[in-house]
Structure formats: structure tokens, C-alpha cells
Design a protein around this motif. Structure first.
Motif, PDB file in Angstrom:
ATOM      1  N   ALA A 253      -0.978   0.378  -7.382  1.00  0.00           N
ATOM      2  CA  ALA A 253      -0.390  -0.569  -6.590  1.00  0.00           C
ATOM      3  C   ALA A 253      -0.485  -0.358  -4.977  1.00  0.00           C
ATOM      4  CB  ALA A 253       0.929  -1.200  -6.900  1.00  0.00           C
ATOM      5  N   ALA A 254      -0.391   0.950  -4.779  1.00  0.00           N
ATOM      6  CA  ALA A 254      -0.187   1.508  -3.402  1.00  0.00           C
ATOM      7  C   ALA A 254      -1.642   1.600  -2.817  1.00  0.00           C
ATOM      8  CB  ALA A 254       0.803   2.622  -3.151  1.00  0.00           C
ATOM      9  N   ARG A 255      -2.539   1.625  -3.347  1.00  0.00           N
ATOM     10  CA  ARG A 255      -3.857   2.232  -2.751  1.00  0.00           C
ATOM     11  C   ARG A 255      -4.409   1.175  -1.914  1.00  0.00           C
ATOM     12  NH1 ARG A 255      -5.709   6.964  -3.979  1.00  0.00           N
ATOM     13  NH2 ARG A 255      -5.380   7.868  -6.002  1.00  0.00           N
ATOM     14  N   ILE A 256      -4.908   1.735  -0.882  1.00  0.00           N
ATOM     15  CA  ILE A 256      -5.362   0.974   0.291  1.00  0.00           C
ATOM     16  C   ILE A 256      -6.363  -0.076   0.019  1.00  0.00           C
ATOM     17  CG2 ILE A 256      -6.900   1.074   2.467  1.00  0.00           C
ATOM     18  CD1 ILE A 256      -5.469   3.675   3.171  1.00  0.00           C
ATOM     19  N   GLY A 257      -7.048   0.189  -1.170  1.00  0.00           N
ATOM     20  CA  GLY A 257      -8.220  -0.818  -1.467  1.00  0.00           C
ATOM     21  C   GLY A 257      -7.379  -2.076  -2.133  1.00  0.00           C
ATOM     22  N   LYS A 258      -6.051  -1.772  -3.016  1.00  0.00           N
ATOM     23  CA  LYS A 258      -5.229  -2.826  -3.436  1.00  0.00           C
ATOM     24  C   LYS A 258      -4.682  -3.703  -2.337  1.00  0.00           C
ATOM     25  CE  LYS A 258      -5.615  -1.945  -7.899  1.00  0.00           C
ATOM     26  NZ  LYS A 258      -6.133  -2.874  -8.762  1.00  0.00           N
ATOM     27  N   LEU A 259      -4.269  -3.076  -1.153  1.00  0.00           N
ATOM     28  CA  LEU A 259      -3.886  -3.752  -0.088  1.00  0.00           C
ATOM     29  C   LEU A 259      -4.601  -4.742   0.835  1.00  0.00           C
ATOM     30  CD1 LEU A 259      -1.411  -0.912   1.271  1.00  0.00           C
ATOM     31  CD2 LEU A 259      -0.721  -2.927   0.165  1.00  0.00           C
ATOM     32  N   LEU A 260      -5.925  -3.991   1.045  1.00  0.00           N
ATOM     33  CA  LEU A 260      -7.134  -4.573   1.693  1.00  0.00           C
ATOM     34  C   LEU A 260      -8.239  -4.698   0.798  1.00  0.00           C
ATOM     35  CD1 LEU A 260      -6.013  -2.497   4.608  1.00  0.00           C
ATOM     36  CD2 LEU A 260      -6.185  -4.864   4.793  1.00  0.00           C
TER      37      LEU A 260
END
Length: 155
Positions: A5-12
Motif C-alpha cells: 500500500a505504501a509503494r510510490i506506484g500505489k500513491l501515484l
């Protein structure tokens, strides 16, 4: 911490890549804001590096690594493995690399070498949430070369 959930790809989700993600320079402030809101400590490489060693030194400085990491690739690899030493209070660390296209255009093999080292560090630093693990990723800001702005990615 839930790494998925914390990976950058999930955030963006509009960013391309894994470990080293590519973003358009126009999205820099949005990316920075999302990372800070997502719990990342953000380090930013400074300078207009057109050579691998210059870029390496800027990355090492941004990540508060020992000076040897800025001039020796083996030392960079070793220092990245010990990221918890340099970032003891931060489980999530994002390196922002503005102007990465300068290195792409001037020294593509150097860019590929550094991105491979950074990707390997991403893989090495997260072992499933054990003490000392760090979620580490890099966002390289690249103008042109097929990198689209986040608003364009969904269009």
C-alpha cells in the motif's frame, strides 16, 4: 507497515517504473506532496549532472551517505544497503532526482548503471517488515523520452 500500500506506484499510479519511477518535471510538486502525505521522507538530488560521477555524488549527498558513496560505485551499493543507518527514523525514503534527462542524454550507460543500483537497493531494503527494513524508491524527473505528465497518463 504495509509495503504494497505504501509503494510510490500505489500513491501515484500514473508513474512508470518500479524501484525507479519516471515522472514529468511538471509533476514535481504534486509528486513531492503525495509522497510527504504518504509518509515518505523525501531527499532531493541537487545539480545538473551530465556525467555519472556527478549524478552519483548528488545522489549520495541527497541521501546523506558517506562521501565515498559519491565517488565509488561499490561504496554506493554498500551505503544504500545500510540506509537505516543514515535514515534511522524513517521507514519510507524517496529520492527525487530532478533533471535526470540531462544524464540520459549525455551519458545513457551512466544513467542505466545508477538506476540499476537504485532499483537493486529498492529490492534489497525491504524484506517483509523486519527491523531495519526500509521502503526506498526513486522518482527520476525526465522531460521528453516518452514520459507523460500525470494528467496525460489517464487521457
Amino acid at each position: 507497515m504495509d509495503a504494497a500500500a505504501a509503494r510510490i506506484g500505489k500513491l501515484l499510479p500514473g508513474l512508470a517504473g518500479r524501484g525507479v519511477l519516471l515522472a514529468a518535471p511538471a509533476d514535481a510538486e504534486h509528486v513531492r506532496r503525495m509522497l510527504v502525505d504518504g509518509g515518505y521522507a523525501v531527499a532531493e538530488a541537487q545539480g545538473d549532472a551530465t556525467g555519472m560521477r556527478e549524478a552519483q555524488a548528488a545522489i549520495a549527498r541527497a541521501l546523506r551517505l558517506p562521501p565515498t558513496a559519491g565517488r565509488n560505485l561499490d561504496a554506493l551499493v554498500d551505503s544504500l544497503r545500510d540506509l537505516a543507518t543514515w535514515w534511522p527514523d524513517d521507514e519510507r525514503v524517496a529520492l527525487l532526482w530532478p533533471g535526470a534527462e540531462r544524464l540520459v542524454e549525455a551519458d545513457l550507460p551512466g544513467f542505466l548503471t545508477l538506476t540499476e543500483i537504485l532499483r537493486a537497493a529498492t529490492d534489497d531494503l525491504w524484506r517483509g517488515g523486519t527491523p531495519g527494513d526500509r521502503l526506498f524508491e526513486t522518482v527520476a524527473f525526465v522531460r521528453r523520452h516518452g514520459v507523460r505528465e500525470l494528467g496525460e497518463a489517464s487521457a
